[in-house]
Design a protein around this motif. Structure first.
Motif, mmCIF file in Angstrom:
data_model
loop_
_atom_site.group_PDB
_atom_site.id
_atom_site.type_symbol
_atom_site.label_atom_id
_atom_site.label_comp_id
_atom_site.label_asym_id
_atom_site.label_seq_id
_atom_site.Cartn_x
_atom_site.Cartn_y
_atom_site.Cartn_z
ATOM 1 N N GLY A 1 3.908 12.220 11.327
ATOM 2 C CA GLY A 1 4.062 11.723 9.956
ATOM 3 C C GLY A 1 5.146 10.675 9.770
ATOM 4 O O GLY A 1 5.366 10.199 8.659
ATOM 5 N N HIS B 1 10.578 4.157 4.801
ATOM 6 C CA HIS B 1 9.279 3.708 5.278
ATOM 7 C C HIS B 1 9.122 3.870 6.786
ATOM 8 O O HIS B 1 8.074 4.285 7.269
ATOM 9 C CB HIS B 1 9.077 2.235 4.874
ATOM 10 C CG HIS B 1 7.793 1.643 5.360
ATOM 11 N ND1 HIS B 1 7.725 0.816 6.463
ATOM 12 C CD2 HIS B 1 6.518 1.778 4.911
ATOM 13 C CE1 HIS B 1 6.472 0.450 6.653
ATOM 14 N NE2 HIS B 1 5.720 1.015 5.736
ATOM 15 N N LYS C 1 0.836 -1.212 0.000
ATOM 16 C CA LYS C 1 0.000 0.000 0.000
ATOM 17 C C LYS C 1 0.865 1.254 0.000
ATOM 18 O O LYS C 1 0.570 2.235 -0.672
ATOM 19 C CB LYS C 1 -0.916 0.009 1.231
ATOM 20 C CG LYS C 1 -2.082 -0.954 1.103
ATOM 21 C CD LYS C 1 -2.926 -0.986 2.347
ATOM 22 C CE LYS C 1 -3.871 0.199 2.465
ATOM 23 N NZ LYS C 1 -4.763 0.075 3.638
ATOM 24 N N PHE C 2 1.947 1.185 0.779
ATOM 25 C CA PHE C 2 2.849 2.338 0.885
ATOM 26 C C PHE C 2 3.449 2.666 -0.484
ATOM 27 O O PHE C 2 3.459 3.814 -0.913
ATOM 28 C CB PHE C 2 3.961 2.023 1.905
ATOM 29 C CG PHE C 2 4.964 3.134 2.085
ATOM 30 C CD1 PHE C 2 4.726 4.169 2.983
ATOM 31 C CD2 PHE C 2 6.152 3.151 1.363
ATOM 32 C CE1 PHE C 2 5.649 5.200 3.153
ATOM 33 C CE2 PHE C 2 7.081 4.174 1.524
ATOM 34 C CZ PHE C 2 6.828 5.197 2.424
ATOM 35 N N ILE C 3 3.930 1.631 -1.180
ATOM 36 C CA ILE C 3 4.579 1.845 -2.480
ATOM 37 C C ILE C 3 3.569 2.358 -3.506
ATOM 38 O O ILE C 3 3.856 3.255 -4.294
ATOM 39 C CB ILE C 3 5.302 0.567 -2.959
ATOM 40 C CG1 ILE C 3 6.525 0.350 -2.070
ATOM 41 C CG2 ILE C 3 5.666 0.639 -4.440
ATOM 42 C CD1 ILE C 3 7.593 -0.544 -2.595
ATOM 43 N N GLU C 4 2.359 1.803 -3.436
ATOM 44 C CA GLU C 4 1.307 2.248 -4.356
ATOM 45 C C GLU C 4 1.021 3.739 -4.183
ATOM 46 O O GLU C 4 0.859 4.483 -5.135
ATOM 47 C CB GLU C 4 0.030 1.464 -4.028
ATOM 48 C CG GLU C 4 -0.764 1.026 -5.234
ATOM 49 C CD GLU C 4 -1.843 0.058 -4.796
ATOM 50 O OE1 GLU C 4 -2.906 0.540 -4.384
ATOM 51 O OE2 GLU C 4 -1.594 -1.164 -4.830
ATOM 52 N N LYS C 5 0.965 4.162 -2.906
ATOM 53 C CA LYS C 5 0.595 5.539 -2.586
ATOM 54 C C LYS C 5 1.757 6.514 -2.746
ATOM 55 O O LYS C 5 1.592 7.609 -3.250
ATOM 56 C CB LYS C 5 0.119 5.592 -1.136
ATOM 57 C CG LYS C 5 -1.233 6.219 -0.985
ATOM 58 C CD LYS C 5 -1.683 6.200 0.451
ATOM 59 C CE LYS C 5 -3.149 6.619 0.521
ATOM 60 N NZ LYS C 5 -3.704 6.458 1.845
ATOM 61 N N ARG C 6 2.935 6.105 -2.267
ATOM 62 C CA ARG C 6 4.051 7.068 -2.172
ATOM 63 C C ARG C 6 5.282 6.694 -2.980
ATOM 64 O O ARG C 6 6.219 7.471 -3.040
ATOM 65 C CB ARG C 6 4.494 7.174 -0.704
ATOM 66 C CG ARG C 6 3.398 7.635 0.227
ATOM 67 C CD ARG C 6 3.956 7.644 1.642
ATOM 68 N NE ARG C 6 3.082 8.371 2.533
ATOM 69 C CZ ARG C 6 3.505 9.120 3.540
ATOM 70 N NH1 ARG C 6 4.785 9.234 3.799
ATOM 71 N NH2 ARG C 6 2.653 9.753 4.325
ATOM 72 N N GLY C 7 5.315 5.449 -3.488
ATOM 73 C CA GLY C 7 6.515 5.000 -4.199
ATOM 74 C C GLY C 7 7.562 4.493 -3.217
ATOM 75 O O GLY C 7 7.399 4.590 -1.999
#
Ligand code: CMX
Length: 133
Positions: A123, A76, A66-72
């Motif tokens: 964040g 992390h 999900k992280f990669i999908e959203k932010r590349g």
């Protein structure tokens, strides 16, 4: 808290990223380990006293996926080693930080871990870790 134990870097392809970071650090990784519960495969490098963990998603919908999908790909999480994880979890929860797991969980590289929600830490996804006994 004792020290920054490792930096976690989300990568799309652990093999490819391993080679890139091996060249960058001028050292080979010392460990590869799957964490089934998290749907990730990890690769660890040691640089002096510090560690870097590469994380590749192994199933759709995992935290890394999900992280990669959203932010590349990229930084992390930051993991801090603590002397007494249960005491730190209680202290931080009391102080208003959201624990993502109510009990320490087994993590990679012989650690027990707890994550704090990035919405409550300005964040940054923070991991607490302590060597498992
Ligand atoms: N750093 C900073 N912010 C992050 C983040 C990260 N690593 N991952 C997600 N977020 C942010 C998202 O950008 C999003 O923000 P916005 O609402 O502003 O868009 C928000 O958090 C919610 O993100 P989401 O994509 O909807 O994802 P989820 O809420 O489903 O999950 C999180 C986010 C942090 C609770 C989840 O990833 C988690 O539980 N992480 C802990 C476990 C983990 O990261 N495991 C992988 C590593 C395992 C290991 O080291 O072995």
């Amino acid at each position: 808290m004792l020290k920054i134990e490792h930096l976690g870097i989300a990568v799309e392809d652990a093999g490819q990223a391993s080679r890139l970071f091996a060249t960058l650090f001028d050292t080979e990784p010392y460990k590869e380990e799957a964490v089934e519960r998290e749907g990730v495969t990890t690769v660890f490098f040691k640089i002096g006293e510090s560690k870097v963990e590469l994380l590749e998603s192994t199933r759709p919908g995992s935290a890394i996926g999900k992280f990669i999908e959203k932010r590349g790909a990229g930084l992390h999480h930051v993991a801090f080693q603590v002397a007494d994880i249960r005491a730190e979890m209680a202290r931080l929860s009391e102080a208003g930080f959201q624990l993502l797991n109510p009990e320490p969980l087994p993590g990679a590289d012989g650690m027990i871990i707890c994550f704090l929600h990035p919405k409550t830490t300005g964040g940054l996804l923070v991991e607490l870790c302590q060597p498992a006994q």
